[in-house]
Design an enzyme around this catalytic site. Structure first.
Site, PDB file in Angstrom:
ATOM      1  N   GLU A 156       0.911   3.926   1.714  1.00 42.83           N
ATOM      2  CA  GLU A 156       1.357   4.384   3.032  1.00 42.83           C
ATOM      3  C   GLU A 156       2.543   3.587   3.544  1.00 42.83           C
ATOM      4  O   GLU A 156       3.519   4.151   4.056  1.00 42.83           O
ATOM      5  CB  GLU A 156       0.226   4.264   4.073  1.00 42.83           C
ATOM      6  CG  GLU A 156      -1.033   4.998   3.724  1.00 42.83           C
ATOM      7  CD  GLU A 156      -2.059   4.090   3.044  1.00 42.83           C
ATOM      8  OE1 GLU A 156      -1.743   3.486   1.998  1.00 42.83           O
ATOM      9  OE2 GLU A 156      -3.181   4.008   3.561  1.00 42.83           O
TER      10      GLU A 156
ATOM     11  N   CYS B  10      -2.467  -0.387   7.413  1.00 39.70           N
ATOM     12  CA  CYS B  10      -1.721   0.866   7.324  1.00 39.70           C
ATOM     13  C   CYS B  10      -1.834   1.672   8.610  1.00 39.70           C
ATOM     14  O   CYS B  10      -0.854   2.275   9.057  1.00 39.70           O
ATOM     15  CB  CYS B  10      -2.193   1.665   6.120  1.00 39.70           C
ATOM     16  SG  CYS B  10      -1.791   0.839   4.553  1.00 39.70           S
TER      17      CYS B  10
ATOM     18  N   HIS C  68       0.854  -1.186   0.000  1.00 40.53           N
ATOM     19  CA  HIS C  68       0.000   0.000   0.000  1.00 40.53           C
ATOM     20  C   HIS C  68       0.894   1.241   0.000  1.00 40.53           C
ATOM     21  O   HIS C  68       2.017   1.215   0.526  1.00 40.53           O
ATOM     22  CB  HIS C  68      -0.890   0.015   1.233  1.00 40.53           C
ATOM     23  CG  HIS C  68      -1.965  -1.022   1.210  1.00 40.53           C
ATOM     24  ND1 HIS C  68      -3.066  -0.944   2.034  1.00 40.53           N
ATOM     25  CD2 HIS C  68      -2.130  -2.149   0.474  1.00 40.53           C
ATOM     26  CE1 HIS C  68      -3.858  -1.975   1.814  1.00 40.53           C
ATOM     27  NE2 HIS C  68      -3.298  -2.730   0.870  1.00 40.53           N
TER      28      HIS C  68
END
Length: 151
Positions: free
Chosen positions: A48, A79, A46
């Site tokens: 992040e 996250c 992801h």
């Protein structure tokens, strides 16, 4: 947020879900990336998480206590957990995620009172622009799927 939006657009162009993230440190962009889950075939890729990895490497430390994470979409549970563990000072996000968001939508892991760190959180920044990126991406994918299903 503009840099995160640019990264989200680049992720979409590469076939990934259009989520972008940037980490700011002392007034400058330390890291900026988009989702890479599809390209890397990595469920943890992801935006992040990738941005936090890059920022930690750039700073030479895992604690990001003086950094701000800017993301186009409300963080998911994975996250949010990584954000807490990194001791991120501040999180700014664009679109709310009613299906998986952990900064107020589904739950609020980022501000959970029993955890040892709670970053400052601001949501809804450029929300419509960020939501439109996601909406357009998934509408286009559904349209292609509908066309391939026709005889």
């Amino acid at each position: 947020m503009a840099r995160a939006i640019d990264e989200a657009r680049a992720a979409a162009a590469a076939g990934d879900v259009p989520v972008g993230a940037a980490i700011l440190h002392e007034g400058r962009v330390l890291a900026a990336v988009g989702n890479r889950t599809v390209r890397d075939q990595d469920p943890t890729a992801h935006a992040e998480v990738l941005a936090m990895r890059a920022a930690a490497a750039a700073l030479g430390r895992w604690r990001l206590t003086d950094c701000t994470l800017v993301i186009t979409l409300e963080p998911c549970a994975m996250c949010a957990g990584a954000i807490i563990l990194s001791r991120m000072a501040r999180v700014v996000f664009g679109a709310w995620d009613d299906k998986a968001g952990m900064a107020g939508s589904v739950g609020d892991l980022l501000r959970h009172p029993r955890l040892n760190h709670r970053p400052e959180v601001e949501g809804g920044v450029e929300a419509e622009t960020c939501a439109a990126l996601l909406r357009d991406f998934f509408e286009a994918r559904r349209h292609v799927a509908d066309l391939s299903a026709e005889p």
